[in-house]
Scaffold this active site. Structure first.
Site, PDB file in Angstrom:
ATOM      1  N   ASN A  35     -21.342 -39.528 -48.451  1.00 34.64           N
ATOM      2  CA  ASN A  35     -19.685 -39.525 -50.115  1.00 34.64           C
ATOM      3  C   ASN A  35     -19.353 -38.228 -50.451  1.00 34.64           C
ATOM      4  OD1 ASN A  35     -20.957 -39.601 -51.831  1.00 34.64           O
ATOM      5  ND2 ASN A  35     -20.809 -41.932 -52.022  1.00 34.64           N
ATOM      6  N   ASN A  61     -29.622 -57.297 -46.813  1.00 36.79           N
ATOM      7  CA  ASN A  61     -29.889 -58.216 -48.288  1.00 36.79           C
ATOM      8  C   ASN A  61     -29.134 -59.218 -49.086  1.00 36.79           C
ATOM      9  OD1 ASN A  61     -31.590 -55.640 -49.301  1.00 36.79           O
ATOM     10  ND2 ASN A  61     -29.844 -54.026 -49.829  1.00 36.79           N
ATOM     11  N   ASP A  81     -19.479 -48.710 -45.775  1.00 46.01           N
ATOM     12  CA  ASP A  81     -20.084 -49.250 -44.256  1.00 46.01           C
ATOM     13  C   ASP A  81     -19.073 -50.202 -43.357  1.00 46.01           C
ATOM     14  OD1 ASP A  81     -22.610 -49.060 -45.549  1.00 46.01           O
ATOM     15  OD2 ASP A  81     -22.708 -50.717 -46.474  1.00 46.01           O
ATOM     16  N   ASN A 115     -24.587 -54.764 -42.934  1.00 45.21           N
ATOM     17  CA  ASN A 115     -23.096 -54.625 -43.468  1.00 45.21           C
ATOM     18  C   ASN A 115     -22.260 -53.862 -42.251  1.00 45.21           C
ATOM     19  OD1 ASN A 115     -23.144 -55.699 -46.093  1.00 45.21           O
ATOM     20  ND2 ASN A 115     -22.795 -53.904 -47.094  1.00 45.21           N
ATOM     21  N   SER A 167     -15.300 -59.609 -46.198  1.00 46.45           N
ATOM     22  CA  SER A 167     -14.429 -58.104 -46.268  1.00 46.45           C
ATOM     23  C   SER A 167     -14.225 -57.731 -44.755  1.00 46.45           C
ATOM     24  CB  SER A 167     -14.438 -57.400 -47.556  1.00 46.45           C
ATOM     25  OG  SER A 167     -15.213 -55.991 -46.902  1.00 46.45           O
TER      26      SER A 167
END
Length: 298
Positions: A182, A11, A246, A43, A285
Protein backbone atom coordinates in the site's frame (compact mmCIF):
# COMPACT_ATOMS: atom_id res chain seq x y z
CA UNK A 1 -5.24 -23.45 -13.91
CA UNK A 2 -1.95 -23.06 -12.07
CA UNK A 3 -1.74 -23.87 -8.37
CA UNK A 4 -1.25 -21.17 -5.76
CA UNK A 5 1.17 -21.91 -2.91
CA UNK A 6 0.98 -19.64 0.09
CA UNK A 7 3.19 -19.21 3.15
CA UNK A 8 1.66 -17.00 5.80
CA UNK A 9 0.13 -16.23 9.15
CA UNK A 10 -2.95 -17.75 10.72
CA UNK A 11 -4.66 -15.78 13.49
CA UNK A 12 -7.86 -15.59 15.44
CA UNK A 13 -9.34 -12.07 15.28
CA UNK A 14 -11.04 -10.55 18.32
CA UNK A 15 -12.81 -7.41 17.10
CA UNK A 16 -14.95 -4.75 18.74
CA UNK A 17 -16.47 -1.49 17.58
CA UNK A 18 -15.67 1.72 19.44
CA UNK A 19 -16.62 5.39 18.95
CA UNK A 20 -12.98 6.48 19.32
CA UNK A 21 -9.61 5.23 20.55
CA UNK A 22 -9.54 5.38 24.38
CA UNK A 23 -6.94 7.41 26.26
CA UNK A 24 -4.50 5.78 28.69
CA UNK A 25 -6.41 4.46 31.70
CA UNK A 26 -9.80 5.03 30.06
CA UNK A 27 -12.48 2.34 29.90
CA UNK A 28 -14.68 2.81 26.85
CA UNK A 29 -17.97 1.13 26.02
CA UNK A 30 -17.75 -0.82 22.77
CA UNK A 31 -20.17 -3.00 20.82
CA UNK A 32 -20.52 -5.86 18.33
CA UNK A 33 -17.73 -8.04 19.73
CA UNK A 34 -16.85 -10.86 17.33
CA UNK A 35 -14.41 -13.79 17.20
CA UNK A 36 -13.42 -14.81 13.69
CA UNK A 37 -10.64 -16.44 11.69
CA UNK A 38 -7.95 -14.11 10.36
CA UNK A 39 -4.24 -13.58 9.76
CA UNK A 40 -2.97 -12.11 6.50
CA UNK A 41 -1.82 -15.45 5.15
CA UNK A 42 -5.00 -17.29 6.09
CA UNK A 43 -7.15 -14.44 4.76
CA UNK A 44 -5.38 -14.58 1.41
CA UNK A 45 -5.57 -18.37 1.24
CA UNK A 46 -9.27 -18.23 2.11
CA UNK A 47 -9.86 -15.61 -0.60
CA UNK A 48 -8.01 -17.71 -3.17
CA UNK A 49 -10.06 -20.80 -2.34
CA UNK A 50 -13.43 -19.04 -2.07
CA UNK A 51 -12.87 -17.31 -5.40
CA UNK A 52 -12.14 -20.57 -7.18
CA UNK A 53 -8.37 -20.96 -6.93
CA UNK A 54 -6.46 -24.14 -6.11
CA UNK A 55 -4.43 -23.09 -3.06
CA UNK A 56 -2.07 -24.90 -0.67
CA UNK A 57 -1.09 -23.10 2.53
CA UNK A 58 1.81 -23.54 4.96
CA UNK A 59 2.09 -21.95 8.39
CA UNK A 60 1.65 -22.77 12.07
CA UNK A 61 -1.11 -22.64 14.67
CA UNK A 62 -1.32 -23.61 18.30
CA UNK A 63 -2.88 -26.80 19.58
CA UNK A 64 -5.89 -24.82 20.79
CA UNK A 65 -9.46 -23.92 19.89
CA UNK A 66 -8.39 -20.79 18.01
CA UNK A 67 -6.19 -22.89 15.74
CA UNK A 68 -9.03 -25.34 15.13
CA UNK A 69 -11.32 -22.43 14.24
CA UNK A 70 -8.92 -21.05 11.61
CA UNK A 71 -8.17 -24.44 10.03
CA UNK A 72 -11.84 -25.40 9.93
CA UNK A 73 -12.70 -22.23 8.00
CA UNK A 74 -9.93 -22.74 5.47
CA UNK A 75 -10.89 -26.36 4.88
CA UNK A 76 -14.52 -25.33 4.46
CA UNK A 77 -13.53 -22.85 1.75
CA UNK A 78 -11.58 -25.56 -0.10
CA UNK A 79 -8.00 -24.64 0.83
CA UNK A 80 -5.41 -27.40 1.33
CA UNK A 81 -3.96 -26.93 4.84
CA UNK A 82 -1.93 -30.15 4.97
CA UNK A 83 1.26 -28.08 5.31
CA UNK A 84 0.04 -26.12 8.36
CA UNK A 85 1.70 -27.41 11.55
CA UNK A 86 0.41 -27.37 15.12
CA UNK A 87 2.91 -26.17 17.72
CA UNK A 88 3.13 -25.80 21.50
CA UNK A 89 2.86 -22.02 21.13
CA UNK A 90 -0.55 -20.34 21.08
CA UNK A 91 -2.31 -19.52 17.83
CA UNK A 92 -1.68 -15.94 16.74
CA UNK A 93 -4.25 -13.43 17.96
CA UNK A 94 -5.21 -10.02 16.56
CA UNK A 95 -7.17 -7.64 18.77
CA UNK A 96 -8.98 -5.24 16.45
CA UNK A 97 -10.71 -2.00 17.37
CA UNK A 98 -12.99 -0.70 14.60
CA UNK A 99 -13.57 3.06 14.54
CA UNK A 100 -15.68 4.54 11.74
CA UNK A 101 -14.85 1.63 9.45
CA UNK A 102 -11.07 1.81 10.02
CA UNK A 103 -9.03 -0.64 12.10
CA UNK A 104 -6.50 -0.36 14.94
CA UNK A 105 -4.82 -3.75 15.43
CA UNK A 106 -2.68 -5.23 18.22
CA UNK A 107 -1.09 -8.54 17.23
CA UNK A 108 0.36 -11.44 19.25
CA UNK A 109 2.18 -13.47 16.59
CA UNK A 110 2.12 -16.71 18.60
CA UNK A 111 2.76 -19.82 16.50
CA UNK A 112 3.38 -17.72 13.39
CA UNK A 113 6.91 -17.18 14.72
CA UNK A 114 7.55 -20.94 14.57
CA UNK A 115 7.50 -21.21 10.75
CA UNK A 116 10.79 -22.53 9.32
CA UNK A 117 12.59 -23.10 6.03
CA UNK A 118 11.60 -26.78 6.29
CA UNK A 119 7.95 -25.69 6.12
CA UNK A 120 8.75 -23.85 2.88
CA UNK A 121 10.43 -26.89 1.39
CA UNK A 122 7.51 -29.12 2.29
CA UNK A 123 5.03 -26.64 0.83
CA UNK A 124 6.84 -26.29 -2.50
CA UNK A 125 7.92 -29.92 -2.91
CA UNK A 126 5.30 -30.61 -5.58
CA UNK A 127 5.24 -27.11 -7.10
CA UNK A 128 6.16 -26.71 -10.74
CA UNK A 129 7.42 -23.84 -12.86
CA UNK A 130 4.68 -21.36 -13.62
CA UNK A 131 2.75 -21.96 -10.41
CA UNK A 132 2.21 -18.96 -8.12
CA UNK A 133 3.78 -18.39 -4.72
CA UNK A 134 2.55 -15.68 -2.34
CA UNK A 135 3.70 -14.56 1.09
CA UNK A 136 3.58 -11.61 3.50
CA UNK A 137 5.45 -10.38 6.61
CA UNK A 138 3.72 -11.99 9.60
CA UNK A 139 6.25 -14.86 9.75
CA UNK A 140 9.99 -14.60 10.54
CA UNK A 141 11.61 -12.31 7.98
CA UNK A 142 14.55 -14.65 7.17
CA UNK A 143 12.07 -17.43 6.37
CA UNK A 144 9.98 -15.13 4.17
CA UNK A 145 13.08 -14.07 2.25
CA UNK A 146 14.19 -17.69 1.87
CA UNK A 147 10.73 -18.68 0.66
CA UNK A 148 10.63 -16.02 -2.05
CA UNK A 149 14.12 -16.89 -3.25
CA UNK A 150 13.47 -20.64 -3.16
CA UNK A 151 10.17 -20.28 -5.01
CA UNK A 152 11.73 -18.09 -7.67
CA UNK A 153 14.58 -20.55 -8.16
CA UNK A 154 11.97 -23.27 -8.78
CA UNK A 155 10.40 -21.13 -11.49
CA UNK A 156 7.31 -20.01 -9.60
CA UNK A 157 5.78 -16.57 -10.12
CA UNK A 158 6.40 -14.89 -6.76
CA UNK A 159 3.93 -12.42 -5.24
CA UNK A 160 5.16 -10.50 -2.19
CA UNK A 161 2.67 -8.57 -0.08
CA UNK A 162 4.99 -6.53 2.21
CA UNK A 163 2.59 -6.20 5.12
CA UNK A 164 2.73 -5.29 7.90
CA UNK A 165 5.33 -2.77 6.77
CA UNK A 166 8.98 -3.37 7.73
CA UNK A 167 11.92 -1.44 6.28
CA UNK A 168 14.10 -4.53 6.81
CA UNK A 169 12.02 -6.34 4.19
CA UNK A 170 13.93 -4.56 1.39
CA UNK A 171 15.99 -7.74 1.14
CA UNK A 172 12.90 -9.60 -0.10
CA UNK A 173 12.24 -7.23 -2.98
CA UNK A 174 14.76 -8.75 -5.46
CA UNK A 175 12.90 -12.07 -5.36
CA UNK A 176 9.48 -10.58 -6.15
CA UNK A 177 7.98 -11.01 -9.60
CA UNK A 178 5.12 -8.89 -8.27
CA UNK A 179 5.14 -6.80 -5.09
CA UNK A 180 1.89 -5.37 -3.70
CA UNK A 181 2.48 -2.61 -1.12
CA UNK A 182 0.00 0.00 0.00
CA UNK A 183 1.12 3.62 -0.06
CA UNK A 184 2.65 3.50 3.43
CA UNK A 185 4.51 0.25 2.73
CA UNK A 186 5.79 1.63 -0.57
CA UNK A 187 7.27 4.67 1.17
CA UNK A 188 8.85 2.57 3.92
CA UNK A 189 10.42 0.06 1.51
CA UNK A 190 11.56 2.57 -1.09
CA UNK A 191 12.43 5.57 1.05
CA UNK A 192 10.73 7.73 -1.59
CA UNK A 193 7.79 10.12 -1.22
CA UNK A 194 6.20 10.00 -4.67
CA UNK A 195 4.23 7.11 -6.12
CA UNK A 196 6.24 6.74 -9.32
CA UNK A 197 9.51 7.41 -7.51
CA UNK A 198 8.74 4.71 -4.95
CA UNK A 199 7.76 2.17 -7.59
CA UNK A 200 10.86 2.94 -9.64
CA UNK A 201 13.03 2.33 -6.57
CA UNK A 202 11.43 -1.09 -6.02
CA UNK A 203 12.17 -1.97 -9.64
CA UNK A 204 15.75 -0.81 -9.13
CA UNK A 205 15.95 -3.13 -6.09
CA UNK A 206 14.91 -6.06 -8.28
CA UNK A 207 11.12 -6.32 -8.29
CA UNK A 208 9.68 -7.06 -11.73
CA UNK A 209 6.33 -5.29 -11.31
CA UNK A 210 4.58 -3.28 -8.60
CA UNK A 211 0.92 -2.94 -7.71
CA UNK A 212 0.27 -0.19 -5.17
CA UNK A 213 -3.09 -0.51 -3.44
CA UNK A 214 -4.56 2.94 -2.82
CA UNK A 215 -7.72 2.25 -0.82
CA UNK A 216 -10.64 4.32 -2.10
CA UNK A 217 -8.43 5.54 -4.98
CA UNK A 218 -8.08 2.05 -6.46
CA UNK A 219 -4.72 0.53 -7.41
CA UNK A 220 -1.72 1.40 -9.57
CA UNK A 221 0.34 -0.98 -11.73
CA UNK A 222 3.92 0.05 -12.43
CA UNK A 223 6.43 -1.82 -14.56
CA UNK A 224 9.28 -1.14 -16.95
CA UNK A 225 6.84 -0.55 -19.80
CA UNK A 226 3.56 -0.20 -17.92
CA UNK A 227 1.75 2.43 -15.89
CA UNK A 228 -1.92 1.61 -15.36
CA UNK A 229 -4.50 2.91 -12.87
CA UNK A 230 -7.46 0.73 -11.90
CA UNK A 231 -10.27 2.43 -10.07
CA UNK A 232 -11.91 1.43 -6.83
CA UNK A 233 -15.15 -0.55 -7.05
CA UNK A 234 -17.98 0.60 -4.79
CA UNK A 235 -20.41 -2.16 -3.84
CA UNK A 236 -22.05 -0.18 -1.02
CA UNK A 237 -21.24 1.52 2.26
CA UNK A 238 -17.81 0.73 3.74
CA UNK A 239 -18.35 -1.18 6.99
CA UNK A 240 -15.01 -2.85 7.74
CA UNK A 241 -11.70 -2.74 5.84
CA UNK A 242 -10.08 -5.63 7.77
CA UNK A 243 -9.53 -8.01 4.85
CA UNK A 244 -9.79 -5.65 1.87
CA UNK A 245 -6.09 -5.85 0.99
CA UNK A 246 -5.93 -9.61 1.55
CA UNK A 247 -9.00 -10.13 -0.63
CA UNK A 248 -7.37 -8.01 -3.34
CA UNK A 249 -4.17 -10.10 -3.23
CA UNK A 250 -6.01 -13.41 -3.23
CA UNK A 251 -8.29 -12.39 -6.10
CA UNK A 252 -5.34 -11.15 -8.14
CA UNK A 253 -3.55 -14.48 -7.74
CA UNK A 254 -6.64 -16.46 -8.72
CA UNK A 255 -6.99 -14.56 -11.98
CA UNK A 256 -3.26 -14.84 -12.70
CA UNK A 257 -3.46 -18.59 -12.07
CA UNK A 258 -6.21 -18.72 -14.69
CA UNK A 259 -3.94 -16.99 -17.21
CA UNK A 260 -5.57 -13.54 -17.14
CA UNK A 261 -3.51 -10.40 -17.87
CA UNK A 262 -2.40 -8.50 -14.78
CA UNK A 263 -4.70 -5.53 -15.39
CA UNK A 264 -7.72 -7.84 -15.72
CA UNK A 265 -6.66 -9.51 -12.47
CA UNK A 266 -6.52 -6.10 -10.79
CA UNK A 267 -9.99 -5.21 -12.05
CA UNK A 268 -11.41 -8.47 -10.71
CA UNK A 269 -9.60 -7.90 -7.41
CA UNK A 270 -11.09 -4.40 -7.15
CA UNK A 271 -14.58 -5.87 -7.39
CA UNK A 272 -13.82 -8.53 -4.77
CA UNK A 273 -12.30 -6.11 -2.27
CA UNK A 274 -15.09 -3.63 -2.98
CA UNK A 275 -17.58 -6.25 -1.85
CA UNK A 276 -15.49 -7.28 1.16
CA UNK A 277 -15.44 -3.80 2.72
CA UNK A 278 -19.24 -3.75 2.86
CA UNK A 279 -19.20 -6.68 5.31
CA UNK A 280 -17.85 -7.04 8.81
CA UNK A 281 -15.00 -9.43 9.62
CA UNK A 282 -12.00 -10.83 7.79
CA UNK A 283 -12.52 -14.12 5.97
CA UNK A 284 -16.29 -14.03 6.33
CA UNK A 285 -16.34 -10.82 4.28
CA UNK A 286 -14.75 -12.43 1.19
CA UNK A 287 -17.31 -12.83 -1.61
CA UNK A 288 -17.96 -16.05 -3.47
CA UNK A 289 -16.84 -16.41 -7.10
CA UNK A 290 -20.47 -16.15 -8.20
CA UNK A 291 -20.99 -12.90 -6.27
CA UNK A 292 -17.83 -11.39 -7.74
CA UNK A 293 -18.59 -12.45 -11.32
CA UNK A 294 -22.13 -11.06 -11.11
CA UNK A 295 -20.59 -7.60 -10.65
CA UNK A 296 -17.34 -8.07 -12.60
CA UNK A 297 -18.93 -8.70 -15.95
CA UNK A 298 -15.86 -10.23 -17.64
Amino acid sequence: MKRIYLLGSLNCDLSVRAPYLPEAGETLAGSDFMISAGGKGANQAYACARLGGSVVMAGAVGNDSFGDLVLSGLKGAGADVSCVRKTARNTGVAVITIIDGDNRIVLDEGANAEVTEEDVQKLLKAATAGDIFMTQLENPLPVVRYALQYAQQKGLFTVFNPAPAKAEARGCVPFSNLITPNRKELKLLSGKEGLDEGCEELLRLGAKQVIVTLGSEGSYLYGRETKEKVGCFCAGETIDTTAAGDTFCGATCVKLAEGAPLKTAMEFAAVCSGIAVTRRGAQISVPTRAEAEALFGK
